[in-house]
Enzyme design. Sequence first.
Site, PDB file in Angstrom:
ATOM      1  N   LYS A 173     -10.591  -6.233  60.839  1.00  0.00           N
ATOM      2  CA  LYS A 173     -11.222  -5.121  61.087  1.00  0.00           C
ATOM      3  C   LYS A 173     -12.639  -4.864  61.337  1.00  0.00           C
ATOM      4  O   LYS A 173     -13.426  -4.963  60.117  1.00  0.00           O
ATOM      5  CB  LYS A 173     -10.650  -3.897  60.397  1.00  0.00           C
ATOM      6  CG  LYS A 173     -10.670  -2.515  60.993  1.00  0.00           C
ATOM      7  CD  LYS A 173     -10.534  -1.237  60.450  1.00  0.00           C
ATOM      8  CE  LYS A 173     -11.742  -0.884  59.399  1.00  0.00           C
ATOM      9  NZ  LYS A 173     -12.904  -0.491  60.327  1.00  0.00           N
ATOM     10  N   GLU A 248     -18.048  -8.109  48.847  1.00  0.00           N
ATOM     11  CA  GLU A 248     -19.417  -8.223  49.110  1.00  0.00           C
ATOM     12  C   GLU A 248     -19.953  -6.655  49.172  1.00  0.00           C
ATOM     13  O   GLU A 248     -19.779  -6.188  50.269  1.00  0.00           O
ATOM     14  CB  GLU A 248     -19.803  -8.970  50.463  1.00  0.00           C
ATOM     15  CG  GLU A 248     -19.564 -10.429  50.088  1.00  0.00           C
ATOM     16  CD  GLU A 248     -20.221 -11.348  49.046  1.00  0.00           C
ATOM     17  OE1 GLU A 248     -21.474 -10.828  48.771  1.00  0.00           O
ATOM     18  OE2 GLU A 248     -19.762 -12.143  48.761  1.00  0.00           O
ATOM     19  N   CYS A 282     -28.170  -5.484  53.434  1.00  0.00           N
ATOM     20  CA  CYS A 282     -27.905  -5.400  52.174  1.00  0.00           C
ATOM     21  C   CYS A 282     -29.030  -6.125  51.329  1.00  0.00           C
ATOM     22  O   CYS A 282     -28.948  -5.759  49.974  1.00  0.00           O
ATOM     23  CB  CYS A 282     -26.619  -5.919  51.949  1.00  0.00           C
ATOM     24  SG  CYS A 282     -26.114  -7.521  52.576  1.00  0.00           S
ATOM     25  N   GLU A 384     -28.549   3.019  46.399  1.00  0.00           N
ATOM     26  CA  GLU A 384     -28.727   2.643  47.842  1.00  0.00           C
ATOM     27  C   GLU A 384     -28.897   3.491  48.860  1.00  0.00           C
ATOM     28  O   GLU A 384     -28.040   4.195  49.145  1.00  0.00           O
ATOM     29  CB  GLU A 384     -27.566   1.470  48.053  1.00  0.00           C
ATOM     30  CG  GLU A 384     -27.802   0.605  49.236  1.00  0.00           C
ATOM     31  CD  GLU A 384     -26.647  -0.032  49.744  1.00  0.00           C
ATOM     32  OE1 GLU A 384     -25.527   0.482  49.778  1.00  0.00           O
ATOM     33  OE2 GLU A 384     -26.697  -1.309  49.820  1.00  0.00           O
TER      34      GLU A 384
HETATM   35  P1  NAD Z   1     -18.165   0.982  54.169  1.00  0.00           P
HETATM   36  O1  NAD Z   1     -17.724   0.346  53.061  1.00  0.00           O
HETATM   37  O2  NAD Z   1     -18.385   2.418  54.572  1.00  0.00           O
HETATM   38  O3  NAD Z   1     -17.401   0.459  55.414  1.00  0.00           O
HETATM   39  C1  NAD Z   1     -17.196  -1.082  55.735  1.00  0.00           C
HETATM   40  C2  NAD Z   1     -16.129  -1.631  56.255  1.00  0.00           C
HETATM   41  O4  NAD Z   1     -14.722  -1.023  55.215  1.00  0.00           O
HETATM   42  C3  NAD Z   1     -15.643  -0.690  57.671  1.00  0.00           C
HETATM   43  O5  NAD Z   1     -14.902  -1.362  58.518  1.00  0.00           O
HETATM   44  C4  NAD Z   1     -14.816   0.454  57.165  1.00  0.00           C
HETATM   45  O6  NAD Z   1     -14.042   1.022  58.371  1.00  0.00           O
HETATM   46  C5  NAD Z   1     -14.000  -0.175  56.296  1.00  0.00           C
HETATM   47  N1  NAD Z   1     -13.077   0.680  55.401  1.00  0.00           N
HETATM   48  C6  NAD Z   1     -13.614   1.861  54.872  1.00  0.00           C
HETATM   49  N2  NAD Z   1     -12.905   2.492  53.996  1.00  0.00           N
HETATM   50  C7  NAD Z   1     -11.796   1.623  53.766  1.00  0.00           C
HETATM   51  C8  NAD Z   1     -10.622   1.416  53.133  1.00  0.00           C
HETATM   52  N3  NAD Z   1     -10.376   2.600  52.323  1.00  0.00           N
HETATM   53  N4  NAD Z   1      -9.752   0.372  53.315  1.00  0.00           N
HETATM   54  C9  NAD Z   1     -10.069  -0.579  54.031  1.00  0.00           C
HETATM   55  N5  NAD Z   1     -11.168  -0.542  54.912  1.00  0.00           N
HETATM   56  C10 NAD Z   1     -12.104   0.496  54.744  1.00  0.00           C
HETATM   57  O7  NAD Z   1     -19.549   0.292  54.450  1.00  0.00           O
HETATM   58  P2  NAD Z   1     -20.630   0.385  55.753  1.00  0.00           P
HETATM   59  O8  NAD Z   1     -21.389   1.468  55.608  1.00  0.00           O
HETATM   60  O9  NAD Z   1     -20.126  -0.173  56.979  1.00  0.00           O
HETATM   61  O10 NAD Z   1     -21.664  -0.768  55.347  1.00  0.00           O
HETATM   62  C11 NAD Z   1     -22.901  -0.421  54.649  1.00  0.00           C
HETATM   63  C12 NAD Z   1     -22.470  -1.062  53.246  1.00  0.00           C
HETATM   64  O11 NAD Z   1     -22.256  -2.475  53.429  1.00  0.00           O
HETATM   65  C13 NAD Z   1     -24.022  -0.949  52.409  1.00  0.00           C
HETATM   66  O12 NAD Z   1     -23.435  -0.440  51.023  1.00  0.00           O
HETATM   67  C14 NAD Z   1     -24.358  -2.325  52.217  1.00  0.00           C
HETATM   68  O13 NAD Z   1     -25.384  -2.677  51.251  1.00  0.00           O
HETATM   69  C15 NAD Z   1     -23.087  -3.383  52.260  1.00  0.00           C
HETATM   70  N6  NAD Z   1     -23.212  -4.503  52.857  1.00  0.00           N
HETATM   71  C16 NAD Z   1     -22.984  -5.523  51.845  1.00  0.00           C
HETATM   72  C17 NAD Z   1     -23.281  -6.762  52.137  1.00  0.00           C
HETATM   73  C18 NAD Z   1     -23.232  -7.970  51.237  1.00  0.00           C
HETATM   74  O14 NAD Z   1     -23.099  -9.156  51.422  1.00  0.00           O
HETATM   75  N7  NAD Z   1     -23.240  -7.672  49.915  1.00  0.00           N
HETATM   76  C19 NAD Z   1     -23.613  -7.183  53.611  1.00  0.00           C
HETATM   77  C20 NAD Z   1     -23.702  -6.017  54.585  1.00  0.00           C
HETATM   78  C21 NAD Z   1     -23.445  -4.928  54.189  1.00  0.00           C
END
Ligand code: NAD
Length: 480
Positions: A173, A248, A282, A384
């Site tokens: 997804k 991650e 990130c 963050e």
């Molecule tokens: P998010 O956690 O809101 O969403 C990430 C994904 O998870 C999306 O596809 C979302 O639809 C899905 N999701 C949300 N709730 C869920 C649930 N209950 N069950 C399953 N899936 C669910 O994150 P975001 O706002 O899309 O991304 C930003 C965050 O990602 C920041 O905190 C950033 O630091 C982090 N990030 C980390 C890395 C890394 O490698 N550590 C890389 C990129 C981004």
Amino acid sequence: MLKIQNYIDGKLVDAISGASLPNIDPSEGRAYSMVPDSDAKDVELAVQAAKEAFLTWSIMPAEKRSAVLSRIADFIERDIQELARAESIDNGKTLSLALSLDIPRAASNIRFYATGALHFSSEAHITGNEAVNYTLRVPTGVVGCISPWNLPLYLFTWKIAPALAAGCTVVAKPSELTPMTAYLFSKLCVEAGLPPGVLNIVNGLGGKAGQAIIEHPEIVSISFTGGTVTGKKIAATAAPMLKKLSLELGGKNPNIIFADCDLKKAINTSIQSSFLNQGEICLCGSRILVERSIYEQFLNEFVLEVKKLRVGDPLEQDIQVGALVSEAHMNKVLGYIELAQNEGGVIRCGGKRAKISGRCEDGYFVQPTVITDLDYKCRTNQEEIFGPVVTVAPFDSEEQAVAMANSTTYGLAATIWTENLSRAHRIAAQVKSGIIWINCWLFRDLRTPFGGMKQSGVGREGGWDAMKFFTEAKNVCIKI
Ligand code: NAD
């Protein structure tokens, strides 16, 4: 209006319910396409297709898996212009960044693991003259891959490539905020002859389609990249089901600058590590810590350079800072700038929504912002923000720099600037981060382990770590 579709069992289909969500172009602040609002029924279809496909994909000779993945990588490279433009419109990032980073890296991810499949091998242990043990790595089964919006195709492929190379089949997804390039990617998979059901893409909301993936009993492993709060929720669902988990998560990365550094290089790279992709990476160094003897000089020269950054229409060639991904995210970032001021912070530049004229007048732009005079323990320096906002603070000793660097709950990445080799090693050893860059930033070798400590995640991606995650070790002992 263009309609994005799910990719299930080799076919492009709508959500079973027929429901869809508007997909916003953040640089214009208006919907430009529709994305399926999938639910547990769509996930069920995808899992059944993936289960069926696993029977053949998991035992297919690695050469064949490798060949089809390589073809997909070729097609990404062939379509780089179309994919980069789509990524820029969907996410708000500059077209130049999508062309130079996102899409080339997506192709590299697929190619890296296409060749990795050919070299992934079993181990053997000879126990004197009594027994031979061989340790197979068997694909775990149907896996779930969930990715965020900041580097859409880049992180999507970073997850699915090792899963597919290892012989797993996937229900993936992308973020509901940036689904476009995964959709275009699914068309490339069809063209490349990826067998039906090997990769399934279910679009929709995290709490609905995403949660259904996490909860599905036949999905055995979950690879997730996103926010720490979401990661904890996913772990709370998946851990009692004893699923394998790779998480991650977020970061609040320190960028530690010693007086003995090459200041010009440190400033130039810090501009990148602060504001590349609007600070929505990130790995961005959002807390710049500077040795006091060069603090004023660094700050003055850094702010001068930040003021030169060109914010505007991401499709224009010379633009360096595009739009933030959504209105909600822009408001979150602006909220943190307000909080910083309430906490006593001084805005050295930026600090406001950026107004762009013409096509982008309603877009979600924020000025690159530099804040000083904050305590390192305040919320602005602990939470963050994930936008074009950095804080700069002085330190007086190595001990203090390390204490400030390690003061957050995160531990993803850190950057150290010094020309003193011993100091570089000494600080690298003490900073609690999974990734340390010395005199550089975002310099990547895909073979190296990638991931964070503390609240920044669980497990490592990259190289063999990812292939191991998507396989189970099975030891066979033969008594001689
Ligand atoms: P998010 O956690 O809101 O969403 C990430 C994904 O998870 C999306 O596809 C979302 O639809 C899905 N999701 C949300 N709730 C869920 C649930 N209950 N069950 C399953 N899936 C669910 O994150 P975001 O706002 O899309 O991304 C930003 C965050 O990602 C920041 O905190 C950033 O630091 C982090 N990030 C980390 C890395 C890394 O490698 N550590 C890389 C990129 C981004």
